[in-house]
Design a protein around this motif. Sequence first.
Motif, PDB file in Angstrom:
ATOM      1  N   PRO A  37     -11.699   4.893   0.827  1.00 53.84           N
ATOM      2  CA  PRO A  37     -10.740   3.776   0.699  1.00 53.84           C
ATOM      3  C   PRO A  37      -9.306   4.257   0.507  1.00 53.84           C
ATOM      4  O   PRO A  37      -8.364   3.661   1.038  1.00 53.84           O
ATOM      5  CB  PRO A  37     -11.223   3.024  -0.544  1.00 53.84           C
ATOM      6  CG  PRO A  37     -12.622   3.402  -0.695  1.00 53.84           C
ATOM      7  CD  PRO A  37     -12.736   4.790  -0.215  1.00 53.84           C
TER       8      PRO A  37
ATOM      9  N   ILE B 290      -6.251   3.179   2.909  1.00 57.89           N
ATOM     10  CA  ILE B 290      -5.029   2.563   2.391  1.00 57.89           C
ATOM     11  C   ILE B 290      -3.822   3.423   2.727  1.00 57.89           C
ATOM     12  O   ILE B 290      -2.734   2.911   3.024  1.00 57.89           O
ATOM     13  CB  ILE B 290      -5.152   2.341   0.874  1.00 57.89           C
ATOM     14  CG1 ILE B 290      -6.215   1.301   0.603  1.00 57.89           C
ATOM     15  CG2 ILE B 290      -3.831   1.882   0.290  1.00 57.89           C
ATOM     16  CD1 ILE B 290      -6.411   1.010  -0.851  1.00 57.89           C
ATOM     17  N   SER B 291      -4.010   4.755   2.726  1.00 55.86           N
ATOM     18  CA  SER B 291      -2.872   5.601   3.036  1.00 55.86           C
ATOM     19  C   SER B 291      -2.448   5.444   4.489  1.00 55.86           C
ATOM     20  O   SER B 291      -1.253   5.480   4.807  1.00 55.86           O
ATOM     21  CB  SER B 291      -3.202   7.052   2.705  1.00 55.86           C
ATOM     22  OG  SER B 291      -3.119   7.843   3.842  1.00 55.86           O
TER      23      SER B 291
ATOM     24  N   ALA C  32      -0.492   2.315   4.522  1.00 52.36           N
ATOM     25  CA  ALA C  32       0.801   2.539   3.876  1.00 52.36           C
ATOM     26  C   ALA C  32       1.741   3.297   4.803  1.00 52.36           C
ATOM     27  O   ALA C  32       2.961   3.118   4.718  1.00 52.36           O
ATOM     28  CB  ALA C  32       0.615   3.322   2.577  1.00 52.36           C
TER      29      ALA C  32
END
Lengths: 125, 228
Positions: B150, B154-155, B158
């Motif tokens: 996860p 998410i990175s 981002a």
Amino acid sequence: MSRKVLLCSAVVSVLLLGLSGLAFAQELEPEVMKRGLTYFVIAVATAGFAMAIATFGGAWGQSWATKSGLEGIARNPEAAGKITVALIIALALIESLVIYTLVVALIILFANPMTSPIMKLLGME
Amino acid sequence: MEHGFLWLEVLQKPFHLHIPVNVGYFWLAMLILIVVSLIFARKPSFIPKGGQNVLEVVISALEDFIIENLGEHGRPYVPFLATLFIAILVMNLLGLVPGCTSATANLNTNAAMALCAVVYAELVGLKMYGAKYIKHYTGPVMAIAPILIPIEIISRLARVLSLTFRLFGNIMSKEILLMLLFINLDVGKYVLPTLPIYFLGIFVCFVQALIFFMLSMIYFQIAMEEAH
């Protein structure tokens, strides 16, 4: 001790006066308008202070990175090309955090989402 | 926020079109690049002269930089990355022309380009490693994989957001600053106060195009290198 009591009573009285203004939201007296629009005063002040604090932290981080980069170049002038590339990337990444704060400040100033509900509350829509 | 005077608005009025501002000026940047390439690179001669020389210097510098970082198997991705740099540079610089604005001062253009770059990098990794690409997401030890997957996803998201907002914030703030100085100061009759910010704006345009290009190249590099 009495100064603390004075300060607390002043804060509480201001809050009470502020909240009681909501009861008179139907009539558009200048008093009510002033209380209703305090939100925008605080929002503008917040945007200014947020930008200043973010710039302070960003400048500190960038100067630290520049210091290390320059020390590396001074120690090893042949690697100046690679160090410069890494330095520019690092500076842009640190600066982007300050830019995020700028974007939030711009949103608060120019595209404030609370404008519409407050105007409706004051009956100006 | 008002835009002020724009050539696009003037040209659209007789035809009753509603082309958005960022789309129109992206098309203008594309038109400039296509016309310049057609004029100077139509029949490339073996010994370059004049405009062809300039274009060759730019393209060869970009290609050498990309090959140096991505290795020899990064050659198919040179056109995409070089186009990113040149297009963003031209779009940023167009904002400094009076009557024009930057297409990159709009979130939509930046989000589209950032999405293209990040998704392309993932696809490159998938193509190169197949199903084993998941090793990039799980990290060195299999035990921490449930936490790391996860975080990696998410990175990636981002990265899209950061590319978008970095470019948007820099170019939008340049536009706002120029507009404020132009309107609000009476010294020198509207032009003189904007000159210092003009030079800073040129510098920012170059640096931001370079940063977008370099970060996209690094995302390609991360996807193409060996997993931990």
